[in-house]
Design a protein around this motif. Structure first.
Motif, short mmCIF file in Angstrom:
data_model
loop_
_atom_site.label_atom_id
_atom_site.label_comp_id
_atom_site.label_asym_id
_atom_site.label_seq_id
_atom_site.Cartn_x
_atom_site.Cartn_y
_atom_site.Cartn_z
N LEU A 1 0.69 -1.15 0.06
CA LEU A 1 0.01 0.07 -0.05
C LEU A 1 0.82 1.31 0.07
CD1 LEU A 1 -2.70 -1.07 2.62
CD2 LEU A 1 -3.05 -0.72 0.27
N ALA A 2 2.20 1.16 -0.10
CA ALA A 2 3.06 2.24 -0.10
C ALA A 2 2.87 2.88 1.24
CB ALA A 2 2.78 3.11 -1.20
N GLY A 3 2.69 2.33 2.33
CA GLY A 3 2.45 2.97 3.77
C GLY A 3 3.57 2.84 4.58
N GLU A 4 3.23 3.19 5.74
CA GLU A 4 4.15 3.04 7.08
C GLU A 4 3.40 1.83 8.25
OE1 GLU A 4 3.64 6.50 10.13
OE2 GLU A 4 4.51 7.01 8.12
N THR A 5 4.47 1.21 8.71
CA THR A 5 4.00 0.32 9.63
C THR A 5 4.38 0.44 11.07
OG1 THR A 5 3.82 -1.72 8.30
CG2 THR A 5 3.82 -2.30 10.42
N GLN A 6 3.67 0.62 12.24
CA GLN A 6 3.97 0.76 13.39
C GLN A 6 3.92 -0.32 14.31
OE1 GLN A 6 4.65 4.11 14.66
NE2 GLN A 6 4.01 5.26 12.94
N ILE A 7 4.78 -0.92 15.16
CA ILE A 7 4.71 -1.90 16.10
C ILE A 7 4.14 -1.68 17.50
CG2 ILE A 7 5.73 -4.08 16.87
CD1 ILE A 7 5.56 -3.53 13.85
N VAL A 8 3.12 -2.17 17.94
CA VAL A 8 2.82 -1.67 19.36
C VAL A 8 2.59 -2.60 20.25
CG1 VAL A 8 0.78 -0.49 20.57
CG2 VAL A 8 1.52 0.42 18.47
N HIS A 9 3.19 -2.74 21.54
CA HIS A 9 2.86 -3.65 22.56
C HIS A 9 2.27 -2.92 23.60
CE1 HIS A 9 2.71 -6.73 25.39
NE2 HIS A 9 3.77 -6.61 25.88
N ALA A 10 1.14 -2.91 24.16
CA ALA A 10 0.65 -2.42 25.23
C ALA A 10 0.48 -3.29 26.62
CB ALA A 10 -0.60 -1.83 25.15
N TYR A 11 1.66 -2.99 27.49
CA TYR A 11 1.62 -4.14 28.68
C TYR A 11 0.94 -3.78 29.86
CZ TYR A 11 5.04 -1.01 30.84
OH TYR A 11 5.90 -0.23 31.53
N GLU B 1 -0.99 -3.12 33.38
CA GLU B 1 -1.90 -4.09 34.10
C GLU B 1 -1.80 -5.36 33.88
OE1 GLU B 1 -5.81 -2.71 34.27
OE2 GLU B 1 -5.30 -0.45 35.14
N SER B 2 -0.97 -6.02 32.82
CA SER B 2 -0.70 -7.23 32.55
C SER B 2 -0.18 -7.97 33.80
CB SER B 2 0.03 -7.81 31.30
OG SER B 2 -0.32 -7.13 30.11
N GLY B 3 -0.99 -9.02 34.32
CA GLY B 3 -0.46 -10.11 35.54
C GLY B 3 -0.69 -9.37 36.69
N VAL C 1 8.36 1.79 16.63
CA VAL C 1 8.14 0.85 17.56
C VAL C 1 7.97 1.41 18.86
CG1 VAL C 1 9.43 -0.92 18.63
CG2 VAL C 1 9.86 -0.68 16.43
N HIS C 2 6.63 1.01 19.71
CA HIS C 2 6.08 1.57 20.77
C HIS C 2 5.90 0.43 21.83
CE1 HIS C 2 5.21 4.96 18.11
NE2 HIS C 2 4.89 4.00 17.21
N PHE C 3 6.67 0.55 22.83
CA PHE C 3 6.25 -0.06 24.12
C PHE C 3 5.56 0.80 25.06
CE2 PHE C 3 8.13 -1.87 28.16
CZ PHE C 3 7.53 -3.04 28.23
N ILE C 4 4.33 0.66 25.28
CA ILE C 4 3.48 1.52 26.24
C ILE C 4 2.96 1.09 27.34
CG2 ILE C 4 2.91 2.94 24.07
CD1 ILE C 4 0.20 1.74 24.04
N ASN C 5 2.92 1.85 28.50
CA ASN C 5 2.50 1.38 29.58
C ASN C 5 0.96 1.94 29.79
OD1 ASN C 5 2.04 0.52 32.22
ND2 ASN C 5 3.08 2.39 33.25
N GLU C 6 0.24 0.87 28.97
CA GLU C 6 -1.26 1.31 28.84
C GLU C 6 -2.02 -0.05 28.60
OE1 GLU C 6 -2.86 3.83 29.53
OE2 GLU C 6 -1.31 5.59 29.29
N THR C 7 -3.10 -0.24 28.64
CA THR C 7 -3.94 -1.45 28.75
C THR C 7 -4.17 -1.79 27.22
OG1 THR C 7 -6.06 -0.60 28.66
CG2 THR C 7 -5.14 -1.37 30.60
N PRO C 8 -4.01 -2.99 26.90
CA PRO C 8 -4.44 -3.29 25.27
C PRO C 8 -5.76 -2.44 24.75
CG PRO C 8 -3.70 -5.34 26.32
CD PRO C 8 -3.87 -4.21 27.39
#
Length: 300
Positions: free
Chosen positions: A195-205, A207-209, A240-247
């Protein structure tokens, strides 16, 4: 995921698309964004008609109703053929088909398998002013049963460039045995490229566990797993985003921050909906997130 060259576009042939900006249903409009070589990409328009009172199992069916059903299907075929003929005249490799069957989702899955579709696209309409999209039972059944990548599209065009968000969870039970997060990332990157676009990778962790582990322990475990996941890719660190939020927050709100058009998510089951999507909050959010959603499944 390989390059997308066979696309099944599920169209509601009963709708009037003459007032759309380009006279095309939004699902077809977005399907065309994948086409760079008109000869090499196969487009299949598919519509499944059904009205219970016109079905042959209905106890009071008469020849009059059978004729009504024939006329009904005929109108759908004419509508879909008009779309296909127009695009065929513009050089696209496109066909159309209308069938009468119930349940619709079973026929969509069969058609996708028969044409070996690389992608299935279906429109999800918004309800009322609250923009609640509320997946129909048939859309949920497609989420459950369609083994092919499934793109659920909302109203409104994509931005230019298209922004995709790969929603991953390397701490999920099924991450390692099924390599599902790798599939999500590979799909997002491949689709983003097409799509000639851009990709962002997100992991929201967030409150896990909890409350079973301390916050700093949770962060360390998730950070290590996320770093291992993305280490095999040549990624721009700003994407690349590692965020302290809920999914749930990430799916509903972080998408706005990165101006996301398509969320790429993973599915692992054809049975219980609560087990179908990665993360228990994914199912809760799927009805309410405003972006398009691309759902992928492992092949084993």
């Amino acid at each position: 995921m390989s390059k997308i060259e066979r696309i099944l576009v599920v169209v509601d042939a009963e709708e009037d698309y003459s007032k759309a900006p380009d006279g095309l249903p939004i699902e077809l409009h977005k399907a065309l964004r994948f086409v760079h070589n008109k000869a090499s990409v196969e487009l299949q328009l598919f519509s499944v008609g059904y009205e219970r009172y016109q079905h042959h199992h209905y106890k009071d069916i008469t020849s009059e109703y059978m004729q009504m059903r024939s006329d009904y299907v005929g109108r759908m075929k004419a509508s879909l053929k008009a779309l296909a003929d127009r695009l065929s005249g513009e050089g696209f490799n496109i066909k159309s088909e209308v069938i009468w069957a119930h349940p619709r989702y079973e026929q969509i899955v069969k058609k996708a398998d028969a044409m070996n579709a690389d992608l299935v696209i279906q429109h999800v309409r918004a309800y009322a002013k609250i923009e609640h999209y509320h997946l129909t039972n048939e859309s949920w059944q497609l989420v459950r049963h369609c083994p092919r990548p499934l793109l659920l599209v909302r109203d409104g065009d994509w931005s230019d460039p298209v922004v995709l968000m790969a929603a991953v969870d390397p701490m999920h039970t099924h991450h390692k045995p099924l390599q599902l997060d790798k599939l999500i990332m590979d799909t997002a990157i491949e689709v983003g490229g097409q799509l000639a676009g851009e990709t962002q990778i997100v992991h929201a962790y967030g409150e896990s566990g909890r409350p079973f582990a301390a916050a700093e322990v949770i962060k360390e475990q998730h950070s290590k797993a996320f770093d291992e996941l993305v280490s095999g890719y040549n990624l721009d660190v700003s994407k690349v985003h590692f965020i302290n939020e809920t999914p749930l927050y990430a799916l509903q709100n972080f998408t706005d921050q990165i101006h996301c058009n398509i969320i790429v998510m993973g599915a692992i089951s054809r049975s219980r909906l609560s087990e179908a999507l990665i993360g228990s909050t994914a199912e809760q959010a799927l009805d309410y997130i405003k972006t398009d959603v691309l759902i992928v499944k492992p092949t084993h």
